[in-house]
Design a protein around this motif. Structure first.
Motif, PDB file in Angstrom:
ATOM      1  N   LEU A   1       2.781  13.873  10.872  1.00 24.60           N
ATOM      2  CA  LEU A   1       2.308  12.411  10.477  1.00 24.60           C
ATOM      3  C   LEU A   1       0.860  12.019  11.014  1.00 24.60           C
ATOM      4  CD1 LEU A   1       5.343  12.117  10.075  1.00 24.60           C
ATOM      5  CD2 LEU A   1       5.472   9.976  11.416  1.00 24.60           C
ATOM      6  N   CYS A   2       0.317  11.492   9.832  1.00 23.39           N
ATOM      7  CA  CYS A   2      -1.230  11.117  10.147  1.00 23.39           C
ATOM      8  C   CYS A   2      -1.220   9.414  10.363  1.00 23.39           C
ATOM      9  CB  CYS A   2      -1.983  11.648   9.085  1.00 23.39           C
ATOM     10  SG  CYS A   2      -2.178  13.474   8.924  1.00 23.39           S
ATOM     11  N   THR A   3      -1.358   9.271  11.548  1.00 23.63           N
ATOM     12  CA  THR A   3      -1.108   7.630  11.781  1.00 23.63           C
ATOM     13  C   THR A   3      -2.267   6.951  11.782  1.00 23.63           C
ATOM     14  OG1 THR A   3      -1.483   8.601  14.259  1.00 23.63           O
ATOM     15  CG2 THR A   3       0.818   8.329  13.330  1.00 23.63           C
ATOM     16  N   ALA A   4      -3.488   7.379  11.558  1.00 24.63           N
ATOM     17  CA  ALA A   4      -4.574   6.604  11.583  1.00 24.63           C
ATOM     18  C   ALA A   4      -5.729   7.287  10.764  1.00 24.63           C
ATOM     19  CB  ALA A   4      -5.119   6.201  12.917  1.00 24.63           C
ATOM     20  N   HIS A   5      -6.611   6.395  10.132  1.00 26.69           N
ATOM     21  CA  HIS A   5      -7.902   6.854   9.200  1.00 26.69           C
ATOM     22  C   HIS A   5      -8.796   7.740  10.271  1.00 26.69           C
ATOM     23  CE1 HIS A   5     -11.118   7.365   6.588  1.00 26.69           C
ATOM     24  NE2 HIS A   5     -10.264   6.988   5.663  1.00 26.69           N
ATOM     25  N   PRO A   6      -9.275   8.950  10.004  1.00 30.74           N
ATOM     26  CA  PRO A   6     -10.009   9.593  10.673  1.00 30.74           C
ATOM     27  C   PRO A   6     -11.624   8.735  10.969  1.00 30.74           C
ATOM     28  CG  PRO A   6      -9.435  11.143   8.900  1.00 30.74           C
ATOM     29  CD  PRO A   6      -8.876   9.719   8.609  1.00 30.74           C
ATOM     30  N   ALA A   7     -11.662   7.805  10.135  1.00 26.63           N
ATOM     31  CA  ALA A   7     -13.020   6.949  10.578  1.00 26.63           C
ATOM     32  C   ALA A   7     -12.753   6.112  11.735  1.00 26.63           C
ATOM     33  CB  ALA A   7     -13.263   6.019   9.103  1.00 26.63           C
TER      34      ALA A   7
ATOM     35  N   PHE B   1       0.995  -1.390  -0.142  1.00 24.64           N
ATOM     36  CA  PHE B   1       0.053  -0.095   0.034  1.00 24.64           C
ATOM     37  C   PHE B   1       0.991   1.210  -0.060  1.00 24.64           C
ATOM     38  CE2 PHE B   1       0.568  -1.888   4.017  1.00 24.64           C
ATOM     39  CZ  PHE B   1       1.034  -1.298   4.678  1.00 24.64           C
ATOM     40  N   GLU B   2       0.326   2.445  -0.289  1.00 27.13           N
ATOM     41  CA  GLU B   2       0.945   3.550  -0.264  1.00 27.13           C
ATOM     42  C   GLU B   2       1.101   4.630   0.816  1.00 27.13           C
ATOM     43  OE1 GLU B   2      -0.855   6.052  -3.240  1.00 27.13           O
ATOM     44  OE2 GLU B   2      -2.924   6.091  -2.295  1.00 27.13           O
ATOM     45  N   ALA B   3       1.910   5.528   0.829  1.00 20.14           N
ATOM     46  CA  ALA B   3       2.140   6.379   1.846  1.00 20.14           C
ATOM     47  C   ALA B   3       2.197   7.884   1.453  1.00 20.14           C
ATOM     48  CB  ALA B   3       3.278   6.008   3.008  1.00 20.14           C
ATOM     49  N   PRO B   4       0.921   8.357   0.882  1.00 18.93           N
ATOM     50  CA  PRO B   4       1.304   9.681   0.280  1.00 18.93           C
ATOM     51  C   PRO B   4       1.442  10.674   0.978  1.00 18.93           C
ATOM     52  CG  PRO B   4      -1.005   8.882   0.364  1.00 18.93           C
ATOM     53  CD  PRO B   4      -0.117   7.697   0.874  1.00 18.93           C
TER      54      PRO B   4
ATOM     55  N   GLU C   1       0.565  10.653   5.009  1.00 14.74           N
ATOM     56  CA  GLU C   1      -0.773   9.589   5.240  1.00 14.74           C
ATOM     57  C   GLU C   1      -0.150   8.447   5.438  1.00 14.74           C
ATOM     58  OE1 GLU C   1      -4.414  12.357   3.422  1.00 14.74           O
ATOM     59  OE2 GLU C   1      -3.857  10.296   2.454  1.00 14.74           O
ATOM     60  N   LEU C   2      -0.307   7.925   6.589  1.00 18.40           N
ATOM     61  CA  LEU C   2       0.167   6.501   6.908  1.00 18.40           C
ATOM     62  C   LEU C   2      -1.042   5.386   7.097  1.00 18.40           C
ATOM     63  CD1 LEU C   2       3.179   7.378   9.414  1.00 18.40           C
ATOM     64  CD2 LEU C   2       3.215   6.565   6.739  1.00 18.40           C
ATOM     65  N   PHE C   3      -2.127   5.524   6.566  1.00 21.86           N
ATOM     66  CA  PHE C   3      -3.379   4.967   7.054  1.00 21.86           C
ATOM     67  C   PHE C   3      -3.864   4.337   5.919  1.00 21.86           C
ATOM     68  CE2 PHE C   3      -4.671   9.415   6.729  1.00 21.86           C
ATOM     69  CZ  PHE C   3      -5.201   9.395   5.710  1.00 21.86           C
ATOM     70  N   HIS C   4      -3.228   3.993   4.790  1.00 21.43           N
ATOM     71  CA  HIS C   4      -3.636   3.255   3.432  1.00 21.43           C
ATOM     72  C   HIS C   4      -3.361   1.718   3.555  1.00 21.43           C
ATOM     73  CE1 HIS C   4      -4.866   7.178   1.443  1.00 21.43           C
ATOM     74  NE2 HIS C   4      -3.839   7.377   2.275  1.00 21.43           N
ATOM     75  N   GLY C   5      -2.989   1.271   4.856  1.00 19.04           N
ATOM     76  CA  GLY C   5      -2.781  -0.345   4.925  1.00 19.04           C
ATOM     77  C   GLY C   5      -4.213  -0.818   5.174  1.00 19.04           C
ATOM     78  N   PRO C   6      -4.016  -2.019   5.488  1.00 18.97           N
ATOM     79  CA  PRO C   6      -5.465  -2.856   5.633  1.00 18.97           C
ATOM     80  C   PRO C   6      -6.205  -2.654   7.012  1.00 18.97           C
ATOM     81  CG  PRO C   6      -3.471  -4.444   5.933  1.00 18.97           C
ATOM     82  CD  PRO C   6      -2.862  -3.225   5.251  1.00 18.97           C
ATOM     83  N   THR C   7      -5.300  -2.123   8.016  1.00 23.21           N
ATOM     84  CA  THR C   7      -5.936  -1.774   9.383  1.00 23.21           C
ATOM     85  C   THR C   7      -5.979  -0.100   9.299  1.00 23.21           C
ATOM     86  OG1 THR C   7      -4.175  -2.003  10.743  1.00 23.21           O
ATOM     87  CG2 THR C   7      -5.332  -4.080  10.388  1.00 23.21           C
ATOM     88  N   LEU C   8      -5.715   0.669   8.432  1.00 19.88           N
ATOM     89  CA  LEU C   8      -5.936   1.967   8.437  1.00 19.88           C
ATOM     90  C   LEU C   8      -5.108   2.652   9.367  1.00 19.88           C
ATOM     91  CD1 LEU C   8      -9.958   2.036   7.970  1.00 19.88           C
ATOM     92  CD2 LEU C   8      -8.166   1.989   5.997  1.00 19.88           C
ATOM     93  N   ALA C   9      -3.646   2.151   9.572  1.00 20.17           N
ATOM     94  CA  ALA C   9      -2.950   2.691  10.533  1.00 20.17           C
ATOM     95  C   ALA C   9      -1.625   2.509  10.102  1.00 20.17           C
ATOM     96  CB  ALA C   9      -3.065   2.469  12.021  1.00 20.17           C
ATOM     97  N   PHE C  10      -0.731   3.356  10.660  1.00 17.06           N
ATOM     98  CA  PHE C  10       0.665   3.339  10.483  1.00 17.06           C
ATOM     99  C   PHE C  10       1.486   2.077  10.818  1.00 17.06           C
ATOM    100  CE2 PHE C  10       1.148   4.687  14.729  1.00 17.06           C
ATOM    101  CZ  PHE C  10       2.244   4.411  15.109  1.00 17.06           C
ATOM    102  N   LYS C  11       0.756   1.407  11.973  1.00 17.21           N
ATOM    103  CA  LYS C  11       1.360   0.147  12.305  1.00 17.21           C
ATOM    104  C   LYS C  11       1.309  -0.885  11.455  1.00 17.21           C
ATOM    105  CE  LYS C  11       1.616   2.032  16.512  1.00 17.21           C
ATOM    106  NZ  LYS C  11       1.014   1.345  17.742  1.00 17.21           N
ATOM    107  N   ASP C  12       0.478  -0.734  10.257  1.00 16.34           N
ATOM    108  CA  ASP C  12       0.459  -1.804   9.097  1.00 16.34           C
ATOM    109  C   ASP C  12       2.071  -2.185   8.742  1.00 16.34           C
ATOM    110  OD1 ASP C  12      -2.075  -2.855   9.405  1.00 16.34           O
ATOM    111  OD2 ASP C  12      -2.819  -0.974   7.987  1.00 16.34           O
ATOM    112  N   PHE C  13       2.647  -0.883   8.570  1.00 10.14           N
ATOM    113  CA  PHE C  13       4.126  -1.242   8.273  1.00 10.14           C
ATOM    114  C   PHE C  13       4.965  -2.030   8.973  1.00 10.14           C
ATOM    115  CE2 PHE C  13       2.998   2.709   5.913  1.00 10.14           C
ATOM    116  CZ  PHE C  13       3.650   2.778   4.640  1.00 10.14           C
ATOM    117  N   GLY C  14       4.923  -1.652  10.220  1.00 11.84           N
ATOM    118  CA  GLY C  14       5.871  -2.746  11.054  1.00 11.84           C
ATOM    119  C   GLY C  14       5.221  -3.955  11.308  1.00 11.84           C
ATOM    120  N   GLY C  15       3.805  -4.018  11.544  1.00 15.87           N
ATOM    121  CA  GLY C  15       3.171  -5.448  12.028  1.00 15.87           C
ATOM    122  C   GLY C  15       3.343  -6.374  10.462  1.00 15.87           C
ATOM    123  N   ARG C  16       3.248  -6.072   9.424  1.00 15.59           N
ATOM    124  CA  ARG C  16       3.282  -6.705   8.651  1.00 15.59           C
ATOM    125  C   ARG C  16       4.629  -7.134   7.986  1.00 15.59           C
ATOM    126  NH1 ARG C  16      -0.986  -7.171   5.000  1.00 15.59           N
ATOM    127  NH2 ARG C  16      -0.037  -6.958   3.045  1.00 15.59           N
TER     128      ARG C  16
END
Length: 425
Positions: free
Chosen positions: A372-378, A80-83, A95-110
């Motif tokens: 840094l925007c670490t999570a999707h507003p939703a 996924f991207e980080a625009p 924006e670090l929330f474009h991964g499957p769980t909508l948060a920056f932690k997707d980079f490290g977790g995956r």
């Protein structure tokens, strides 16, 4: 590569051992023995995310893994991207929330999940982690249905947003979630107790996926390079990065990126009212207070685990802590920052809003700011809608889980019960 235990430098391990072990003796964090700056920054900035991240991570890990293996791990993890998005003439959002769980932690977790898949033998692995919101979801989804790996996530009951909770507490299978009647710090303390229990560690193959794990930290370095690559030459010259900070893994990764040669001018550590670090930087005394619940719940951490790594890095690089910017916002100020961003046409959430606000206060006229925007507003739908007075869009990743039943167990702050659960898996 070689890493040492910050608390006991006689304990030295390679990258694979650090990933599989998580923590060192005495709950010490692992830290690279050497940090050699990259010599080809300009060339790296011309690459795509996967190829550049492969180069950065291969440089850190060394010949322990071939570049082909690292590329395979990265290509499976970073899908996924980080625009970078423009907010004002001199301020941008990463924006670090474009991964499957909508948060920056997707980079490290995956990335960690793919590393463990590469390293694991036939033995059982149990991942135990504490979360103040986003880590739990990222780790749970990264390891979901992986063979011979059980995941147990502890989180403070009632102190994460309902949609955050639904995202990782509805999976089941090899994912066990526990709502603890306490704070994130209570959850984190029980994780540390588990790592001090040698019999337990050996019996269940204990590991942690918090940002204390070096693989997660290394993965996060990559998106600082990605952000820098998206800026033009002028914006790169005097770049100031503001990081919403709770457990301080994100800031640690940014500082490591700088130590590798990425020419970021300075950083700002932005916190909520759990302000142990700002008070420490202002007065020199480390005095954690009781954790308080805030709108920015993923930052409700009074004893940030990664801070020793930051102090170690500043010591190794001979940097002065006085060069690190800092600041805190209360909930009223957070609401004002969120509203200000919305009026600028940028929809954010409380954590990113705090980083934005501190950036506007400390940015100089000739500097470019990045927050840094670490999570999707939703993920914070209820609070964001209440503050802004309007409905916000819910992505499918959240909408598909919103009506599912929670599968969490409920525990008091009692390590004996957690230990019993771990042994039963």
């Amino acid at each position: 590569m070689n890493l040492y235990n910050i608390k006991d430098s006689s304990e030295q391990v390679n990258f694979q051992r650090a990933v599989k072990q998580g923590l060192g003796r005495g709950q010490g964090l692992f830290f690279p023995e050497t940090i050699t700056p990259l010599s080809n920054i300009d060339a790296l900035l011309e690459m795509n995310l996967v190829d550049r991240s492969t180069e950065v991570l291969s440089h850190l890990i060394g010949d322990e893994l071939s570049k082909e293996v690292v590329h395979s791990i990265v290509s499976k993890a970073f899908t996924f991207e980080a625009p970078v998005k423009k907010v004002t003439d001199n301020i941008n959002a990463l924006e670090l929330f474009h991964g499957p769980t909508l948060a920056f932690k997707d980079f490290g977790g995956r990335f960690m999940a793919q590393c463990l898949a590469q390293f694991k033998d036939d033995g059982k692995i149990t991942i135990l982690t504490a979360t103040s919101g986003d880590t739990g979801a990222a780790v749970a989804h990264a390891f979901y249905n992986m063979e011979n790996i059980n995941v147990v996530v502890l989180y403070p009951k009632g102190k994460i947003s309902p949609l955050q909770e639904k995202l990782f507490c509805t999976l089941g299978g090899n994912i066990t979630t526990v709502a603890v009647e306490g704070t994130f710090d209570d959850c984190q303390a029980m994780v540390k107790q588990a790592f001090d229990d040698q019999a337990l560690k050996q019996a269940i193959g204990l590991n942690s996926a918090n940002s204390i794990n070096i693989s997660r930290l290394f993965a996060q370095i990559c998106y600082y390079f990605e952000a820098f690559a998206q800026l033009n030459t002028t914006q790169r010259e005097n770049l100031v990065v503001s990081v919403p900070s709770g457990n301080f893994g994100d800031l640690t990764a940014g500082l490591l990126a700088k130590s590798l040669g990425l020419p970021i001018k300075r950083f700002i550590a932005a916190t909520n009212e759990n302000d142990t670090v700002p008070r420490y930087l202002a007065g020199g005394e480390w005095v954690p207070k009781a954790t308080v619940a805030t709108l920015s719940n993923a930052m409700d951490v009074s004893a940030p685990n990664n801070w020793p790594r930051i102090e170690e890095l500043f010591k190794v690089k001979n940097w002065a802590l006085s060069e690190l910017g800092y600041g805190k916002l209360n909930d009223l100020q957070t609401k004002e920052a969120l509203t200000e961003l919305d009026n600028l046409g940028y929809l954010c959430e409380p954590h990113g809003a705090i980083a934005y606000s501190e950036l506007t206060k400390q940015l100089k006229q000739d500097e470019t700011g990045l927050f840094l925007c670490t999570a999707h507003p939703a993920k914070f739908k209820e609070s964001v809608e209440d503050i802004l007075g309007r409905d916000i869009f819910i992505p499918e990743e959240l909408a598909s889980r919103a009506d599912l039943d929670l599968l969490s167990k409920e525990f008091p702050v009692d390590f004996a019960k957690v230990r019993e659960l771990l042994m039963s898996l």
